[in-house]
Design an enzyme around this catalytic site. Structure first.
Site: not given
Ligand code: KIV
Length: 273
Positions: A46-47, A85, A114, A116, A183
């Site tokens: 989600d970055s 994500d 993934k 959180e 993280e």
């Molecule tokens: O969204 C992302 O890029 C991440 C990584 C930094 C682990 O969750």
């Protein structure tokens, strides 16, 4: 055949496995280049919100936007394991909603999702596994919690906070997660979580002892155009290389050097008289 979730789950360093190498990617060429480097896993993170869409945090990206980029990454047919994500609010409104959202990402090409959080995510992790969707956890400095944390701050800096983090990571593992991203925690905490878990940990700002490492594509390659966090190592300055190349092109066009004979189609016989 791409690396599977069970294959990744077996990659514990203390059992003799090599460290897991994960990197983010958001489009087909990016996925092709990182896959050619032989990484183990690609994360459509989600970055995406920060490094591709220009938002200040990850709270502004949707399931549809992530799915759009998962489709692009999957089009590269990577050998690497492909994780997507789950964005903020895609798994907070009930397990049925979470499973529906995860299915959108799987149908876009992800092999796993993934999400959180710690103990509070146990129910949703179980529901996703019931739907046959492998889940990667993510604990510590979880960027989707930045409003609750009051910013992007290193986590687990007190004994109580370390115990909470460990308890949460173990709960997510017990619920069935096959790996857990850790993280933004002191190195000793990265070590402690890795020792406490049977599934591999993948660190980002969690020191050298985790079972793997992950970095954001744009940070690793010098494309983020912003100051990077302490834990980033920048392996190339592609941002400067792009500006330099495009400046060269600009000058060639303005000075009449482009296109030249090499870039111009020859005159056909019928047009030569
Ligand atoms: O969204 C992302 O890029 C991440 C990584 C930094 C682990 O969750």
């Amino acid at each position: 055949m791409s690396l599977s979730a069970p294959e990744l789950r077996a990659r514990k360093r203390r059992l003799g496995a090599a460290p897991i190498v994960m990197v983010t990617a958001y489009d087909e060429p990016g996925a092709r280049y990182v896959d050619a480097a032989g990484v183990d896993a690609i994360l459509v993170g989600d970055s995406l919100a920060n490094v591709v869409l220009g938002h200040a945090d990850t709270l502004h990206v949707t399931v549809e936007e992530i799915a759009h980029h998962v489709r692009a990454v999957a089009a590269a047919r990577p050998q690497a394991h492909l994780v997507a994500d789950m964005p903020w609010l895609s798994y907070h409104l009930g397990v049925a909603d979470a499973v529906r959202n995860a299915a959108i990402l799987v149908r876009a090409g992800a092999q796993a999702v993934k999400l959180e959080g710690g103990r509070e995510r146990v129910e949703v992790v179980r529901a996703l596994l019931d739907a046959e969707i492998p889940v990667m956890g993510h604990v510590g400095l979880t960027p989707q919690s930045m409003l609750a944390f009051g910013g992007f701050k290193v986590q687990a800096r007190t004994r109580e906070a370390v115990d909470r983090l460990l308890e949460g990571a173990i709960a997510v593992q017990e619920a069935g997660a096959y790996a857990i991203v850790v993280e933004g925690v002191p190195g000793v905490v990265g070590t402690a979580v890795t020792e406490a878990l049977e599934v591999p940990t993948i660190g980002i700002g969690a020191g050298p002892d985790t079972d793997g490492q992950v970095l954001v594509f744009h940070d690793l390659l010098g494309l983020s155009g912003r100051p990077t966090a302490k834990f980033v190592r920048t392996y190339a300055d592609l941002g400067s290389a792009i500006t330099e190349a495009v400046t060269h092109y600009r000058d060639d066009v303005r000075e009449g050097r482009f296109p030249g004979p090499a870039e111009t189609y020859a005159t056909p016989a019928g047009l030569s008289e």
